[in-house]
Design a protein around this motif. Structure first.
Motif, PDB file in Angstrom:
ATOM      1  N   VAL A   1       0.618  -1.242   0.086  1.00  0.00           N
ATOM      2  CA  VAL A   1       0.003  -0.047  -0.106  1.00  0.00           C
ATOM      3  C   VAL A   1       0.811   1.324   0.056  1.00  0.00           C
ATOM      4  N   LEU A   2       1.836   1.425   0.939  1.00  0.00           N
ATOM      5  CA  LEU A   2       2.855   2.692   0.591  1.00  0.00           C
ATOM      6  C   LEU A   2       3.464   2.426  -0.430  1.00  0.00           C
ATOM      7  N   ALA A   3       4.041   1.418  -1.126  1.00  0.00           N
ATOM      8  CA  ALA A   3       4.643   1.439  -2.400  1.00  0.00           C
ATOM      9  C   ALA A   3       3.471   2.086  -3.528  1.00  0.00           C
ATOM     10  N   GLU A   4       2.450   1.734  -3.489  1.00  0.00           N
ATOM     11  CA  GLU A   4       1.377   2.388  -4.249  1.00  0.00           C
ATOM     12  C   GLU A   4       1.225   3.829  -3.969  1.00  0.00           C
ATOM     13  N   LYS A   5       0.781   4.144  -2.901  1.00  0.00           N
ATOM     14  CA  LYS A   5       0.360   5.540  -2.472  1.00  0.00           C
ATOM     15  C   LYS A   5       1.646   6.494  -2.579  1.00  0.00           C
ATOM     16  N   SER A   6       2.931   5.846  -2.397  1.00  0.00           N
ATOM     17  CA  SER A   6       3.984   6.967  -2.652  1.00  0.00           C
ATOM     18  C   SER A   6       4.255   7.321  -3.981  1.00  0.00           C
ATOM     19  N   GLY A   7       3.942   6.386  -4.874  1.00  0.00           N
ATOM     20  CA  GLY A   7       4.319   6.600  -6.210  1.00  0.00           C
ATOM     21  C   GLY A   7       5.327   5.703  -6.903  1.00  0.00           C
ATOM     22  N   LEU A   8       5.833   4.741  -5.742  1.00  0.00           N
ATOM     23  CA  LEU A   8       6.919   4.146  -6.371  1.00  0.00           C
ATOM     24  C   LEU A   8       6.384   2.903  -7.155  1.00  0.00           C
ATOM     25  N   GLY A   9       5.104   2.542  -6.955  1.00  0.00           N
ATOM     26  CA  GLY A   9       4.424   1.474  -7.500  1.00  0.00           C
ATOM     27  C   GLY A   9       4.639   0.113  -6.915  1.00  0.00           C
ATOM     28  N   THR A  10       3.572  -0.791  -6.993  1.00  0.00           N
ATOM     29  CA  THR A  10       3.955  -2.099  -6.373  1.00  0.00           C
ATOM     30  C   THR A  10       4.775  -3.207  -7.175  1.00  0.00           C
ATOM     31  N   LYS A  11       4.832  -2.969  -8.341  1.00  0.00           N
ATOM     32  CA  LYS A  11       5.727  -3.705  -9.299  1.00  0.00           C
ATOM     33  C   LYS A  11       7.055  -4.001  -8.829  1.00  0.00           C
ATOM     34  N   TYR A  12       7.657  -2.712  -8.524  1.00  0.00           N
ATOM     35  CA  TYR A  12       9.158  -2.798  -8.337  1.00  0.00           C
ATOM     36  C   TYR A  12       9.266  -3.494  -6.938  1.00  0.00           C
ATOM     37  N   LEU A  13       8.266  -3.159  -5.853  1.00  0.00           N
ATOM     38  CA  LEU A  13       8.390  -3.922  -4.438  1.00  0.00           C
ATOM     39  C   LEU A  13       8.191  -5.331  -4.659  1.00  0.00           C
ATOM     40  N   HIS A  14       7.170  -5.699  -5.657  1.00  0.00           N
ATOM     41  CA  HIS A  14       6.953  -7.210  -5.733  1.00  0.00           C
ATOM     42  C   HIS A  14       8.328  -7.831  -6.290  1.00  0.00           C
ATOM     43  N   GLN A  15       8.956  -7.378  -7.263  1.00  0.00           N
ATOM     44  CA  GLN A  15      10.065  -7.770  -7.909  1.00  0.00           C
ATOM     45  C   GLN A  15      11.404  -7.744  -6.731  1.00  0.00           C
ATOM     46  N   TRP A  16      11.351  -7.046  -5.808  1.00  0.00           N
ATOM     47  CA  TRP A  16      12.158  -7.023  -4.749  1.00  0.00           C
ATOM     48  C   TRP A  16      12.075  -8.514  -3.786  1.00  0.00           C
ATOM     49  N   VAL A  17      10.598  -8.278  -3.389  1.00  0.00           N
ATOM     50  CA  VAL A  17      10.041  -9.390  -2.678  1.00  0.00           C
ATOM     51  C   VAL A  17      10.665 -10.763  -3.134  1.00  0.00           C
ATOM     52  N   GLU A  18      10.307 -10.871  -4.490  1.00  0.00           N
ATOM     53  CA  GLU A  18      10.545 -12.282  -5.395  1.00  0.00           C
ATOM     54  C   GLU A  18      11.938 -12.461  -5.100  1.00  0.00           C
TER      55      GLU A  18
ATOM     56  N   SER B   1       2.527 -12.247  -1.693  1.00  0.00           N
ATOM     57  CA  SER B   1       2.538 -10.831  -2.589  1.00  0.00           C
ATOM     58  C   SER B   1       1.645 -10.815  -3.720  1.00  0.00           C
ATOM     59  N   THR B   2       2.072 -12.105  -4.584  1.00  0.00           N
ATOM     60  CA  THR B   2       1.371 -12.346  -5.886  1.00  0.00           C
ATOM     61  C   THR B   2      -0.283 -12.475  -5.731  1.00  0.00           C
ATOM     62  N   ARG B   3      -0.645 -13.245  -4.490  1.00  0.00           N
ATOM     63  CA  ARG B   3      -1.888 -13.298  -4.115  1.00  0.00           C
ATOM     64  C   ARG B   3      -2.855 -11.930  -4.002  1.00  0.00           C
ATOM     65  N   MET B   4      -2.012 -11.063  -3.325  1.00  0.00           N
ATOM     66  CA  MET B   4      -2.601  -9.660  -3.071  1.00  0.00           C
ATOM     67  C   MET B   4      -2.568  -8.986  -4.381  1.00  0.00           C
ATOM     68  N   LEU B   5      -1.549  -8.838  -5.114  1.00  0.00           N
ATOM     69  CA  LEU B   5      -1.544  -7.999  -6.327  1.00  0.00           C
ATOM     70  C   LEU B   5      -2.496  -8.441  -7.560  1.00  0.00           C
ATOM     71  N   SER B   6      -2.672  -9.803  -7.484  1.00  0.00           N
ATOM     72  CA  SER B   6      -3.574 -10.546  -8.536  1.00  0.00           C
ATOM     73  C   SER B   6      -4.943 -10.362  -8.234  1.00  0.00           C
ATOM     74  N   GLY B   7      -5.315  -9.870  -7.038  1.00  0.00           N
ATOM     75  CA  GLY B   7      -6.668  -9.635  -6.545  1.00  0.00           C
ATOM     76  C   GLY B   7      -7.355 -11.299  -5.808  1.00  0.00           C
ATOM     77  N   ASP B   8      -6.539 -12.037  -5.842  1.00  0.00           N
ATOM     78  CA  ASP B   8      -6.968 -13.538  -5.308  1.00  0.00           C
ATOM     79  C   ASP B   8      -7.515 -13.096  -4.190  1.00  0.00           C
ATOM     80  N   TYR B   9      -7.165 -12.328  -3.209  1.00  0.00           N
ATOM     81  CA  TYR B   9      -7.745 -12.265  -1.949  1.00  0.00           C
ATOM     82  C   TYR B   9      -9.033 -12.063  -1.723  1.00  0.00           C
ATOM     83  N   HIS B  10      -9.723 -11.357  -3.071  1.00  0.00           N
ATOM     84  CA  HIS B  10     -11.099 -10.775  -2.982  1.00  0.00           C
ATOM     85  C   HIS B  10     -11.920 -11.595  -4.192  1.00  0.00           C
ATOM     86  N   THR B  11     -11.272 -12.521  -4.915  1.00  0.00           N
ATOM     87  CA  THR B  11     -12.004 -12.852  -6.157  1.00  0.00           C
ATOM     88  C   THR B  11     -12.255 -14.381  -5.800  1.00  0.00           C
TER      89      THR B  11
END
Length: 307
Positions: free
Chosen positions: A199-216, A227-237
């Motif tokens: 959420v911080l990555a998204e709101k700060s302008g960094l974007g979630t893509k780069y944080l996810h790459q770092w996590v991987e 991280s994949t489950r969250m970004l893919s929307g799996d958590y709510h679909t």
């Protein structure tokens, strides 16, 4: 003579564990007896296996009468205790009851005492790992109880339903559940940190893509998977949660109680549990532990569901 094995509980974890017991366990072509409160799950399991590998039973009692070794993996303390009450109505002499459920250590101790007082053996054997790990036979089993019970159960764990074991031979039964609950707090903290970071990555302008790459790259495995489950929307679909919010809160509550009794405060867990409460309020019973991401998103002024 090969023991007859009875499996009780075919939830997200039990389905994969039972399947691997049939495919890789020392059953010597005997069918695995299975019972689940919702019979369709038993039918689904049987359909995934060769004919004759599973015998579906309509009651716990019918399995107890036939089995030498009984596995349980059920959702919560009250459900386990209900099953044990039915088990205790039968002659248990010489049988081994293996409980893989995640429940409070005092519940396990109480159950163990009731089982062993009837001439049976008991093993506390909670498992670590997500449903995908259960399907792949890659769980970590924690085996606590008399060494004779551990030795009798071991052929069904490493190389069958588990990739590894934590051997607590001759330790009190409750220690296995204490480890399981403390271990699960690491999962809660991981999910909470990922949610806050994304959420911080998204709101700060960094974007979630780069944080996810770092996590991987930095934390491959469970961190990257969540991280994949969250970004893919799996958590709510998804229709069926992988780690349902009610069960997550049950585990968190048990861990917080253990901490309170030990004079310890688990502040990280308190935050995660508060977010799980919000997940339940928003998503109901379909809420998943990964929905903490949705709760943190709302806290930050975003929609619960990502796009």
């Amino acid at each position: 003579m090969t023991p007859t094995v009875f499996w009780i509980g075919l939830g997200n974890m039990g389905r994969g564990m039972a399947k691997n017991l049939v495919l890789k366990g020392p059953l010597d072509n005997q069918p695995l007896l299975v019972h689940n409160r919702t019979k369709q799950r038993s039918l689904d399991l049987a359909s995934q296996l060769p004919p004759g590998k599973v015998t579906i039973l309509d009651s716990i009692s019918s399995g107890i009468l036939q089995a030498d070794i009984i596995f349980l993996i059920l959702s919560k303390d009250s459900v386990v205790e209900s099953a044990i009450s039915e088990i205790l109505t039968h002659d248990l002499t010489g049988k081994l009851i293996i409980d893989c459920s995640t429940i409070h250590p005092t519940t396990t101790t109480r159950i163990a005492n009731s089982i062993t007082s009837r001439g049976a053996q008991f093993l506390a054997a909670p498992v670590f790992g997500a449903p995908a790990m259960a399907d792949a036979g890659q769980l970590i089993g924690v085996l606590a109880g008399p060494s004779a019970s551990v030795d009798r159960a071991r052929p069904y764990f490493k190389g069958v339903i588990a990739r590894a074991e934590i051997d607590m031979s001759d330790e009190p039964y409750g220690k296995a559940l204490t480890l399981k609950l403390i271990g699960n707090t690491f999962v809660f903290n991981m999910v909470e940190q990922l949610a806050e970071g994304l959420v911080l990555a998204e709101k700060s302008g960094l974007g979630t893509k780069y944080l996810h790459q770092w996590v991987e790259q930095m934390f491959p495995g469970p961190y990257a998977a969540y991280s994949t489950r969250m970004l893919s929307g799996d958590y709510h679909t998804r229709e069926e949660p992988l780690f349902a919010v009610d069960l997550a809160r049950k585990d968190a509550g048990h861990a917080l109680k253990l901490a309170e009794e030990a004079g310890v405060r688990m502040r990280n867990l308190e935050v995660a549990d508060e977010h799980l409460k919000e997940v339940k309020e928003y998503a109901g019973e379909k809420g998943d532990i990964a929905g903490i991401y949705g709760a943190v998103r709302r806290e930050g002024g975003l929609d619960y569901e990502n796009s």
